[in-house]
Scaffold this motif. Structure first.
Motif, PDB file in Angstrom:
ATOM      1  N   ILE A 120       0.866  -1.186   0.000  1.00  0.00           N
ATOM      2  CA  ILE A 120       0.000   0.000   0.000  1.00  0.00           C
ATOM      3  C   ILE A 120       0.897   1.230   0.000  1.00  0.00           C
ATOM      4  O   ILE A 120       1.924   1.261   0.687  1.00  0.00           O
ATOM      5  N   TRP A 121       0.514   2.260  -0.738  1.00  0.00           N
ATOM      6  CA  TRP A 121       1.325   3.472  -0.784  1.00  0.00           C
ATOM      7  C   TRP A 121       0.449   4.710  -0.907  1.00  0.00           C
ATOM      8  O   TRP A 121      -0.705   4.652  -1.319  1.00  0.00           O
ATOM      9  N   GLY A 122       1.028   5.822  -0.508  1.00  0.00           N
ATOM     10  CA  GLY A 122       0.385   7.121  -0.632  1.00  0.00           C
ATOM     11  C   GLY A 122       1.430   8.163  -0.982  1.00  0.00           C
ATOM     12  O   GLY A 122       2.508   7.834  -1.477  1.00  0.00           O
ATOM     13  N   HIS A 123       1.147   9.438  -0.695  1.00  0.00           N
ATOM     14  CA  HIS A 123       2.073  10.488  -1.108  1.00  0.00           C
ATOM     15  C   HIS A 123       3.353  10.495  -0.275  1.00  0.00           C
ATOM     16  O   HIS A 123       4.388  10.993  -0.717  1.00  0.00           O
ATOM     17  N   ARG A 124       3.307   9.922   0.956  1.00  0.00           N
ATOM     18  CA  ARG A 124       4.498   9.931   1.817  1.00  0.00           C
ATOM     19  C   ARG A 124       5.037   8.538   2.128  1.00  0.00           C
ATOM     20  O   ARG A 124       6.249   8.330   2.133  1.00  0.00           O
ATOM     21  N   PHE A 125       4.138   7.588   2.412  1.00  0.00           N
ATOM     22  CA  PHE A 125       4.570   6.282   2.899  1.00  0.00           C
ATOM     23  C   PHE A 125       4.239   5.155   1.926  1.00  0.00           C
ATOM     24  O   PHE A 125       3.261   5.224   1.168  1.00  0.00           O
ATOM     25  N   ALA A 126       5.052   4.102   1.994  1.00  0.00           N
ATOM     26  CA  ALA A 126       4.727   2.813   1.375  1.00  0.00           C
ATOM     27  C   ALA A 126       4.951   1.731   2.426  1.00  0.00           C
ATOM     28  O   ALA A 126       5.939   1.784   3.171  1.00  0.00           O
ATOM     29  N   VAL A 127       4.018   0.782   2.485  1.00  0.00           N
ATOM     30  CA  VAL A 127       4.128  -0.338   3.425  1.00  0.00           C
ATOM     31  C   VAL A 127       4.026  -1.626   2.628  1.00  0.00           C
ATOM     32  O   VAL A 127       3.136  -1.777   1.776  1.00  0.00           O
ATOM     33  N   VAL A 128       4.913  -2.574   2.915  1.00  0.00           N
ATOM     34  CA  VAL A 128       4.914  -3.857   2.239  1.00  0.00           C
ATOM     35  C   VAL A 128       4.962  -4.949   3.299  1.00  0.00           C
ATOM     36  O   VAL A 128       5.677  -4.827   4.296  1.00  0.00           O
ATOM     37  N   SER A 129       4.172  -6.012   3.113  1.00  0.00           N
ATOM     38  CA  SER A 129       4.164  -7.076   4.125  1.00  0.00           C
ATOM     39  C   SER A 129       3.618  -8.376   3.560  1.00  0.00           C
ATOM     40  O   SER A 129       3.120  -8.429   2.428  1.00  0.00           O
ATOM     41  N   ASN A 130       3.658  -9.412   4.378  1.00  0.00           N
ATOM     42  CA  ASN A 130       3.193 -10.737   3.966  1.00  0.00           C
ATOM     43  C   ASN A 130       1.803 -11.076   4.475  1.00  0.00           C
ATOM     44  O   ASN A 130       1.439 -12.243   4.523  1.00  0.00           O
ATOM     45  N   GLY A 131       0.992 -10.061   4.859  1.00  0.00           N
ATOM     46  CA  GLY A 131      -0.337 -10.410   5.360  1.00  0.00           C
ATOM     47  C   GLY A 131      -1.225  -9.226   5.667  1.00  0.00           C
ATOM     48  O   GLY A 131      -1.024  -8.114   5.167  1.00  0.00           O
ATOM     49  N   THR A 132      -2.195  -9.463   6.529  1.00  0.00           N
ATOM     50  CA  THR A 132      -3.232  -8.477   6.821  1.00  0.00           C
ATOM     51  C   THR A 132      -2.744  -7.315   7.682  1.00  0.00           C
ATOM     52  O   THR A 132      -3.529  -6.415   7.987  1.00  0.00           O
ATOM     53  N   HIS A 133      -1.500  -7.299   8.050  1.00  0.00           N
ATOM     54  CA  HIS A 133      -0.967  -6.175   8.828  1.00  0.00           C
ATOM     55  C   HIS A 133      -0.558  -4.996   7.946  1.00  0.00           C
ATOM     56  O   HIS A 133      -0.248  -3.928   8.461  1.00  0.00           O
ATOM     57  N   THR A 134      -0.584  -5.153   6.627  1.00  0.00           N
ATOM     58  CA  THR A 134      -0.173  -4.067   5.733  1.00  0.00           C
ATOM     59  C   THR A 134      -1.014  -2.814   5.949  1.00  0.00           C
ATOM     60  O   THR A 134      -0.490  -1.727   6.210  1.00  0.00           O
ATOM     61  N   ARG A 135      -2.328  -2.952   5.836  1.00  0.00           N
ATOM     62  CA  ARG A 135      -3.195  -1.777   5.948  1.00  0.00           C
ATOM     63  C   ARG A 135      -3.221  -1.174   7.349  1.00  0.00           C
ATOM     64  O   ARG A 135      -3.162   0.071   7.480  1.00  0.00           O
ATOM     65  N   PRO A 136      -3.314  -1.950   8.428  1.00  0.00           N
ATOM     66  CA  PRO A 136      -3.289  -1.320   9.757  1.00  0.00           C
ATOM     67  C   PRO A 136      -2.030  -0.482   9.999  1.00  0.00           C
ATOM     68  O   PRO A 136      -2.109   0.584  10.611  1.00  0.00           O
ATOM     69  N   ILE A 137      -0.887  -0.952   9.528  1.00  0.00           N
ATOM     70  CA  ILE A 137       0.338  -0.149   9.674  1.00  0.00           C
ATOM     71  C   ILE A 137       0.203   1.149   8.888  1.00  0.00           C
ATOM     72  O   ILE A 137       0.516   2.244   9.392  1.00  0.00           O
ATOM     73  N   TYR A 138      -0.293   1.048   7.660  1.00  0.00           N
ATOM     74  CA  TYR A 138      -0.448   2.238   6.821  1.00  0.00           C
ATOM     75  C   TYR A 138      -1.437   3.231   7.442  1.00  0.00           C
ATOM     76  O   TYR A 138      -1.196   4.449   7.439  1.00  0.00           O
ATOM     77  N   GLU A 139      -2.534   2.730   7.992  1.00  0.00           N
ATOM     78  CA  GLU A 139      -3.531   3.619   8.596  1.00  0.00           C
ATOM     79  C   GLU A 139      -2.972   4.326   9.828  1.00  0.00           C
ATOM     80  O   GLU A 139      -3.297   5.496  10.081  1.00  0.00           O
ATOM     81  N   ARG A 140      -2.140   3.641  10.583  1.00  0.00           N
ATOM     82  CA  ARG A 140      -1.517   4.291  11.746  1.00  0.00           C
ATOM     83  C   ARG A 140      -0.540   5.375  11.303  1.00  0.00           C
ATOM     84  O   ARG A 140      -0.415   6.414  11.957  1.00  0.00           O
ATOM     85  N   LEU A 141       0.145   5.147  10.214  1.00  0.00           N
ATOM     86  CA  LEU A 141       1.030   6.175   9.673  1.00  0.00           C
ATOM     87  C   LEU A 141       0.226   7.397   9.235  1.00  0.00           C
ATOM     88  O   LEU A 141       0.608   8.541   9.517  1.00  0.00           O
ATOM     89  N   LYS A 142      -0.887   7.174   8.570  1.00  0.00           N
ATOM     90  CA  LYS A 142      -1.751   8.281   8.139  1.00  0.00           C
ATOM     91  C   LYS A 142      -2.287   9.056   9.341  1.00  0.00           C
ATOM     92  O   LYS A 142      -2.524  10.268   9.252  1.00  0.00           O
TER      93      LYS A 142
END
Length: 233
Positions: free
Chosen positions: A84-106
């Motif tokens: 998942i990526w946006g204007h500042r961050f990109a998160v890469v992972s092997n499972g369902t933790h990708t989006r929760p990490i990205y949402e916390r960054l946002k």
């Protein structure tokens, strides 16, 4: 160690045989030789070759191929967002933790705190292998890279300092913890398609068997570009 080379004696001759290693899924972050920020993911599997990486909006999802036995499954171990990526961050992972990490960054969390809170909350995957959750994070604004993982026995988050042309990685098996020395020092991929090919069959990654699909993200001065690679087996 990526593979073993064994001396096999046949008569009076020596034959060198390379034994490949199975490491499961691979997450990595690094910098191209041009200095572009890179994040990438590879699925390797002994038993499930029917996975593919599909771009959808600002995400890449791992899905079961149409017509396969798992095509109708909604299991989070089969279908999940790996990038998942946006204007500042990109998160890469092997499972369902990708989006929760990205949402916390946002929401304004520091990268270290976002990774820790999600990995501790979800823990490793509770399957028969206690599969670790592994992840990578790129902060474009701060020009920083991170790797993190949680296993049945440990939690590790590490800021990654690599020069141009190097790529740090972790894997679900064999190398699940980020380490300073766990780096591909011959990383010469210049664009997302080349990154996918590299993590599939070049340099140290050529020693890791059973590649199925890959996804990559590259941030350059001209913007962000993403690619996927499927049917590698």
């Amino acid at each position: 160690m990526g593979s073993l080379v064994i001396d096999c004696y046949v008569g009076n001759h020596i034959r060198l045989e390379k034994i490949e290693m199975y490491v499961g899924r691979i997450v990595g972050v690094g910098r191209s030789r041009q200095g572009d920020l890179v994040a990438a993911y590879r699925v390797s599997s002994r038993s499930f070759p029917n996975r593919s990486a599909e771009k959808l909006g600002n995400t890449v999802q791992i899905v079961a191929k149409p017509g396969s036995a798992d095509a109708a499954s909604g299991s989070p171990y089969i279908v999940y967002e790996c990038l998942i990526w946006g204007h500042r961050f990109a998160v890469v992972s092997n499972g369902t933790h990708t989006r929760p990490i990205y949402e916390r960054l946002k929401a304004g969390n520091h990268p270290r705190d976002a990774i820790i809170s999600v990995l501790v909350g979800l823990d490793r995957e509770f399957d028969q292998h206690d599969t670790p959750r592994i992840c990578g994070l790129v902060d474009i604004a701060e020009n920083k890279l991170w790797l993190g993982s949680i296993t049945a026995a440990s939690l590790s988050i590490l800021p990654i300092e690599v020069p141009h042309g190097q790529f740090a990685y972790i894997t679900t098996y064999e190398f699940p913890l980020p380490r300073i020395e766990q780096v591909d020092t011959d990383f010469d991929a210049a664009d997302p398609k080349a990154v996918c090919r590299h993590i599939t069959d070049a340099s140290v990654f050529s020693q890791f068997e059973k590649p199925i699909c890959a996804a990559s993200w590259v941030a350059s001065p001209s913007g962000v570009d993403v690619a996927t690679l499927n049917a590698t087996r």
